[in-house]
Design a protein around this motif. Structure first.
Motif, PDB file in Angstrom:
ATOM      1  N   GLY A  81       1.631  17.781  12.991  1.00  0.00           N
ATOM      2  CA  GLY A  81       2.915  18.390  12.671  1.00  0.00           C
ATOM      3  C   GLY A  81       3.738  18.683  13.905  1.00  0.00           C
ATOM      4  O   GLY A  81       4.955  18.435  13.940  1.00  0.00           O
ATOM      5  N   VAL A  85       7.421  16.864  14.577  1.00  0.00           N
ATOM      6  CA  VAL A  85       8.650  17.647  14.746  1.00  0.00           C
ATOM      7  C   VAL A  85       9.251  17.417  16.122  1.00  0.00           C
ATOM      8  O   VAL A  85      10.461  17.179  16.262  1.00  0.00           O
ATOM      9  CB  VAL A  85       8.376  19.145  14.514  1.00  0.00           C
ATOM     10  N   SER A 104       8.662  22.536   4.792  1.00  0.00           N
ATOM     11  CA  SER A 104       7.406  21.859   5.113  1.00  0.00           C
ATOM     12  C   SER A 104       6.659  21.565   3.824  1.00  0.00           C
ATOM     13  O   SER A 104       6.707  22.344   2.870  1.00  0.00           O
ATOM     14  CB  SER A 104       6.537  22.722   6.035  1.00  0.00           C
ATOM     15  N   GLU A 116       4.467  25.479   9.184  1.00  0.00           N
ATOM     16  CA  GLU A 116       5.645  25.661  10.046  1.00  0.00           C
ATOM     17  C   GLU A 116       5.666  27.041  10.682  1.00  0.00           C
ATOM     18  O   GLU A 116       6.176  27.213  11.802  1.00  0.00           O
ATOM     19  CB  GLU A 116       6.942  25.360   9.265  1.00  0.00           C
ATOM     20  N   LEU A 162      15.380  20.806   8.973  1.00  0.00           N
ATOM     21  CA  LEU A 162      14.228  20.001   9.358  1.00  0.00           C
ATOM     22  C   LEU A 162      13.259  19.896   8.184  1.00  0.00           C
ATOM     23  O   LEU A 162      12.980  20.891   7.508  1.00  0.00           O
ATOM     24  CB  LEU A 162      13.521  20.664  10.544  1.00  0.00           C
ATOM     25  N   LEU A 164       9.331  18.668   7.378  1.00  0.00           N
ATOM     26  CA  LEU A 164       8.033  18.296   7.933  1.00  0.00           C
ATOM     27  C   LEU A 164       7.071  17.985   6.802  1.00  0.00           C
ATOM     28  O   LEU A 164       6.899  18.785   5.881  1.00  0.00           O
ATOM     29  CB  LEU A 164       7.461  19.438   8.783  1.00  0.00           C
ATOM     30  N   ALA A 195       8.523  13.771  10.262  1.00  0.00           N
ATOM     31  CA  ALA A 195       9.553  14.807  10.272  1.00  0.00           C
ATOM     32  C   ALA A 195      10.915  14.139  10.267  1.00  0.00           C
ATOM     33  O   ALA A 195      11.095  13.054  10.831  1.00  0.00           O
ATOM     34  CB  ALA A 195       9.410  15.712  11.494  1.00  0.00           C
TER      35      ALA A 195
END
Length: 360
Positions: A81, A85, A104, A116, A162, A164, A195
Motif C-alpha cells: 500500500g 500510494v 481504501s 490508510e 486518493l 488505494l 492507487a
C-alpha cells in the motif's frame, strides 16, 4: 469534471509460474490423486500463466488459522500500500499533504485501524485527511472506488482524492476445502495493489495553468451502479474459523451474458454514446468464462478486452486492484484518441456491476 491524474500498480516480489502454484495448492490442501487431476485441469484452463504472491511459496503450507493469515495480510498490505500510494503521488507530481480524501479498499483481510490510517504517518498524510475504508465490495471496488472519488469531487471541486486498493488473495487459501469453488479461486486469484489519484474540476483547471502532466489522464464523465436482485449467493465470502471461504456460483457467467448488456447499453445511451464509439474497454478480469460472457453480452469486437486477457495471464485476477492495473496499462500501452469515450467496468458481490464513463 473529475480527472484521474495518476494510476500506479505494484506487485509482491514473489512471482511463480502457474504450474508451481498448482503443485503448492495440491500439496497444501492434501488433495488425493483424483482431486489433483481436477485441480490441474482447472489451473491449466484458467488463462493464468504466472502470479505474484505475498509470501514465498513454501510459507503457505504453514499458514494455520484466521489470525496467522490476517497478521500476514496486514504486514504485506502495508508495504504494498505504501509503495502504491507513493508511486501514484510521484506520478501526479503531488505530495501526501495534498490529499484531502482517501478511500481504501480490500476484501482479503481485516485491519482496524484501517490500512490508510496505519500508513498516514509513513506517507505524510495530513492529520485532517478524510478517510473512508471499504470492505465487502470485492472485485468491483476498484471501479466503485473511482466512482465514489468522483461523487466526492463533484461536491469539492478544488480538492484531491486518493483511492488505494490492496488485495492479497493468496492468503485466503483454504487447505481443507476441495470444492470446485475453492479450486477455481485458487487457479485465478493473485496478489497486488494499486492507487489512483483524482482531482476536482477547479483543481484540474488550476493545474492546467501550471502544465501538470496529469492533464493527460482521463476525465470521469459519469458513473452507474447496478445491483442484480436475488443474486446474493452468487459471489462473496462465508467466514469461518479458518478465514474466508469463497462463494462462487456456477451460473455466474450465464447471468452476466443475459443481463449485463442492457445495463451497459442503457448507461451509454443515457450519455449519447454507443458501444461502437468506445475506444477503450477497461474491464476487470473475472476469469475466462466471465470475460467471454462480457464480450457476448455487450457484443464487443474481438480485441476489445485484449489488455484484460493480458493482465489475467500475467498476474491473475487481483480482485479490486485488477481494473486499476488495466487502466494503467491502457494509459501506458494504448492511449485512446483525445476526446474519445472509454468505459471502465467491474463486477462483484451483490451481485453487482459498476460502470465509469471516461473521456480521454
Amino acid at each position: 469534471m473529475t480527472r484521474i491524474v495518476a494510476v500506479h500498480g505494484v506487485l509482491p516480489a514473489y512471482r511463480y509460474p502457474q504450474g508451481e502454484i498448482t503443485r503448492m495448492v495440491g500439496s497444501a490442501c492434501r488433495l488425493p490423486r483424483g482431486d489433483r487431476d481436477v485441480l490441474e485441469r482447472v489451473h491449466a484452463s484458467s488463462g493464468v500463466t504466472a502470479r505474484h504472491l505475498a509470501l514465498p511459496l513454501d510459507r503457505y503450507a504453514d499458514l494455520d488459522g484466521f489470525g496467522a493469515r490476517n497478521d500476514a495480510f496486514v504486514r504485506a498490505a502495508l508495504e504494498l500500500g505504501r509503495d502504491a500510494v507513493q508511486g501514484a503521488l510521484d506520478q501526479a507530481g503531488l505530495t501526501a499533504a495534498d490529499v484531502d480524501l482517501v478511500v481504501s479498499t480490500s476484501v482479503t483481510g481485516i485491519a482496524a485501524p484501517s490500512l490508510e490510517a496505519r500508513l498516514a504517518a509513513r506517507l505524510g498524510l495530513r492529520a485532517d485527511v478524510k478517510r473512508v475504508p471499504v470492505f465487502g465490495l470485492g472485485c468491483v471496488a476498484g471501479a466503485a472506488g473511482l466512482a465514489r472519488l468522483h461523487d466526492y469531487l463533484l461536491g469539492h471541486p478544488e480538492e484531491t482524492a486518493l483511492l488505494l486498493s490492496v488485495e492479497l488473495c493468496s492468503l485466503t487459501l483454504q487447505r481443507a476445502d476441495a470444492s470446485m469453488q475453492n479450486l477455481v479461486a485458487g487457479a485465478l486469484f493473485g496478489d497486488g495493489a494499486a492507487a489512483a489519484v483524482a482531482v476536482g474540476s477547479r483543481r484540474d483547471a488550476r493545474d492546467a495553468q501550471g502544465g501538470r502532466d496529469g492533464r493527460n489522464g482521463p476525465e470521469i464523465v459519469a458513473t452507474r451502479s447496478h445491483l442484480f436482485p436475488g443474486t446474493e449467493d452468487l459471489l462473496g465470502w462465508t467466514i469461518g474459523d479458518t478465514g474466508f471461504h469463497i462463494m462462487l456460483g456456477a451460473d455466474l457467467p450465464d447471468l452476466v451474458q443475459r443481463q449485463l448488456g442492457p445495463v451497459v447499453h442503457g448507461f451509454l445511451a443515457d450519455h449519447e454514446v454507443k458501444a461502437g464509439d468506445v475506444t477503450a474497454w477497461v474491464c476487470h478480469p473475472g476469469g475466462p468464462k466471465v470475460l467471454d460472457a462480457v464480450r457476448d453480452a455487450v457484443d464487443l469486437p474481438a480485441r476489445a478486452l485484449e489488455l484484460t486477457w493480458r493482465s489475467l495471464a500475467e498476474v491473475g485476477n487481483l480482485s479490486s486492484a485488477s481494473v486499476l492495473h488495466i487502466l494503467r496499462d491502457t494509459l501506458a500501452l494504448r492511449p485512446p484518441p483525445p476526446g474519445s469515450p472509454g468505459l471502465l467496468l467491474a463486477m462483484g458481490p451483490g451481485f453487482c456491476v459498476e460502470l465509469v464513463l471516461l473521456r480521454w
